[in-house]
Design a protein around this motif. Structure first.
Motif, PDB file in Angstrom:
ATOM      1  N   SER A 107      -4.664  -2.577   1.306  1.00  0.00           N
ATOM      2  CA  SER A 107      -3.997  -1.993   0.136  1.00  0.00           C
ATOM      3  C   SER A 107      -4.219  -2.799  -1.133  1.00  0.00           C
ATOM      4  CB  SER A 107      -2.490  -1.863   0.405  1.00  0.00           C
ATOM      5  OG  SER A 107      -1.928  -3.128   0.687  1.00  0.00           O
ATOM      6  N   SER A 108      -4.514  -4.091  -0.984  1.00  0.00           N
ATOM      7  CA  SER A 108      -4.783  -4.944  -2.141  1.00  0.00           C
ATOM      8  C   SER A 108      -6.266  -5.244  -2.306  1.00  0.00           C
ATOM      9  CB  SER A 108      -4.005  -6.260  -2.009  1.00  0.00           C
ATOM     10  OG  SER A 108      -2.617  -6.040  -1.946  1.00  0.00           O
ATOM     11  N   GLY A 109      -7.109  -4.584  -1.509  1.00  0.00           N
ATOM     12  CA  GLY A 109      -8.542  -4.825  -1.578  1.00  0.00           C
ATOM     13  C   GLY A 109      -8.969  -6.100  -0.893  1.00  0.00           C
ATOM     14  N   GLN A 110      -8.098  -6.653  -0.021  1.00  0.00           N
ATOM     15  CA  GLN A 110      -8.396  -7.934   0.592  1.00  0.00           C
ATOM     16  C   GLN A 110      -9.535  -7.901   1.608  1.00  0.00           C
ATOM     17  OE1 GLN A 110      -5.598  -6.024   0.856  1.00  0.00           O
ATOM     18  NE2 GLN A 110      -4.189  -6.917   2.340  1.00  0.00           N
ATOM     19  N   LEU A 113     -13.531  -4.030   0.757  1.00  0.00           N
ATOM     20  CA  LEU A 113     -14.097  -2.708   1.009  1.00  0.00           C
ATOM     21  C   LEU A 113     -13.398  -1.694   0.129  1.00  0.00           C
ATOM     22  CD1 LEU A 113     -13.872  -2.895   4.898  1.00  0.00           C
ATOM     23  CD2 LEU A 113     -15.849  -3.500   3.504  1.00  0.00           C
ATOM     24  N   ALA A 114     -14.114  -0.982  -0.684  1.00  0.00           N
ATOM     25  CA  ALA A 114     -13.512   0.040  -1.525  1.00  0.00           C
ATOM     26  C   ALA A 114     -13.059   1.221  -0.676  1.00  0.00           C
ATOM     27  CB  ALA A 114     -14.512   0.509  -2.579  1.00  0.00           C
ATOM     28  N   ASN A 119      -8.277  -0.026   7.457  1.00  0.00           N
ATOM     29  CA  ASN A 119      -9.588   0.146   8.075  1.00  0.00           C
ATOM     30  C   ASN A 119      -9.489  -0.329   9.516  1.00  0.00           C
ATOM     31  OD1 ASN A 119     -12.533   0.666   7.823  1.00  0.00           O
ATOM     32  ND2 ASN A 119     -12.645  -1.474   8.419  1.00  0.00           N
ATOM     33  N   ASP A 120      -9.589   0.594  10.484  1.00  0.00           N
ATOM     34  CA  ASP A 120      -9.353   0.219  11.876  1.00  0.00           C
ATOM     35  C   ASP A 120     -10.623  -0.040  12.665  1.00  0.00           C
ATOM     36  OD1 ASP A 120     -10.324   2.756  12.224  1.00  0.00           O
ATOM     37  OD2 ASP A 120      -8.500   3.594  13.086  1.00  0.00           O
ATOM     38  N   VAL A 121     -11.746  -0.211  11.973  1.00  0.00           N
ATOM     39  CA  VAL A 121     -13.011  -0.544  12.636  1.00  0.00           C
ATOM     40  C   VAL A 121     -13.614  -1.767  11.938  1.00  0.00           C
ATOM     41  CG1 VAL A 121     -15.334   0.220  13.201  1.00  0.00           C
ATOM     42  CG2 VAL A 121     -13.450   1.849  13.268  1.00  0.00           C
ATOM     43  N   PRO A 122     -14.027  -2.800  12.675  1.00  0.00           N
ATOM     44  CA  PRO A 122     -14.683  -3.945  12.038  1.00  0.00           C
ATOM     45  C   PRO A 122     -15.877  -3.498  11.215  1.00  0.00           C
ATOM     46  CG  PRO A 122     -14.147  -4.434  14.320  1.00  0.00           C
ATOM     47  CD  PRO A 122     -13.882  -2.965  14.125  1.00  0.00           C
ATOM     48  N   ARG A 169      -8.923  -7.544  -7.163  1.00  0.00           N
ATOM     49  CA  ARG A 169     -10.339  -7.227  -7.024  1.00  0.00           C
ATOM     50  C   ARG A 169     -10.626  -6.810  -5.590  1.00  0.00           C
ATOM     51  NH1 ARG A 169     -12.374 -11.791  -8.778  1.00  0.00           N
ATOM     52  NH2 ARG A 169     -12.654 -12.691  -6.698  1.00  0.00           N
ATOM     53  N   ALA A 170     -11.276  -5.662  -5.434  1.00  0.00           N
ATOM     54  CA  ALA A 170     -11.574  -5.130  -4.105  1.00  0.00           C
ATOM     55  C   ALA A 170     -12.978  -5.475  -3.637  1.00  0.00           C
ATOM     56  CB  ALA A 170     -11.392  -3.612  -4.098  1.00  0.00           C
TER      57      ALA A 170
END
Length: 204
Positions: A107-110, A113-114, A119-122, A169-170
């Motif tokens: 949620s903070s772009g940590q 990945l835009a 994101n549940d996949v490496p 920054r994402a």
């Protein structure tokens, strides 16, 4: 592997939600060379390069698309792994080919990945290559390159990305003033710390 403490999300990995004041063996998991713990999830790295996970998964931090009280293998994208890191609801891995992988809360772009907030996949962190180490925190992540350059991404209200601004920054970018000769770095809740090759400790 042994685990103990709070277990409301299955983070002990014994197949229950009962907390324990004594260490409990995570059975059926052998050949483990490293572990990493986030808020309520755990990663384990086996000597065959596979990553296993258990615990909370609301942000996809287990990397397999489903909640797990007991250990489960992280998606096949995380193979040939040599390092694992976890923090908050974020998971990171570094492969033998020095590819940085990220999954979980975004949620903070940590994750660098835009797009989606989770994101549940490496997923390979595309702007980085030749990665040797990393650190995951609640709302920011750090990666150290083989060239000694330290890069950060995520939330930045307190200047935790070290880029001289307070703008989130994402995508990952070099940390100002410490962008070379870095050997290790750790991100906290709203700050970062790094070690230079000459032994100096830096924080922001």
């Amino acid at each position: 592997v042994y685990a103990w403490g709070l277990n409301n999300d299955g983070q002990i990995g014994d197949g229950t939600r009962f907390s324990s004041v004594i260490p409990i063996e995570v059975t059926g998991l052998t050949g483990v060379t490293a572990v990493a713990a986030g808020n309520a999830h755990v990663l384990a790295l086996r000597n065959d390069g596979t990553v296993w996970a258990w615990g909370a998964n609301a942000s996809g931090q287990l990397g397999n698309g489903r909640f797990a009280l007991s250990r489960v293998p992280v998606a096949s994208a995380a193979r040939d792994v040599v390092r694992i890191r976890a923090g908050g609801d974020v998971s990171l891995a570094i492969t033998r080919r020095r590819t940085g992988l990220a999954w979980g809360e975004n949620s903070s772009g940590q994750l660098g990945l835009a797009g989606a907030t989770t994101n549940d996949v490496p997923t390979p962190v595309g702007v980085l290559s030749d990665v040797v180490d990393g650190s995951a925190a609640d709302t920011l992540s750090l990666f150290v390159g083989a060239d000694g350059v330290l890069r950060s991404g995520g939330t930045n209200e307190t200047g935790s990305l070290g880029d001289g601004t307070t703008t989130a920054r994402a995508t990952y970018a070099a940390v100002n003033g410490v962008a070379s000769a870095i050997t290790a770095a750790v991100g906290g809740r709203s700050f970062g710390v790094a070690v230079r090759a000459d032994g100096r400790l830096l924080s922001w």
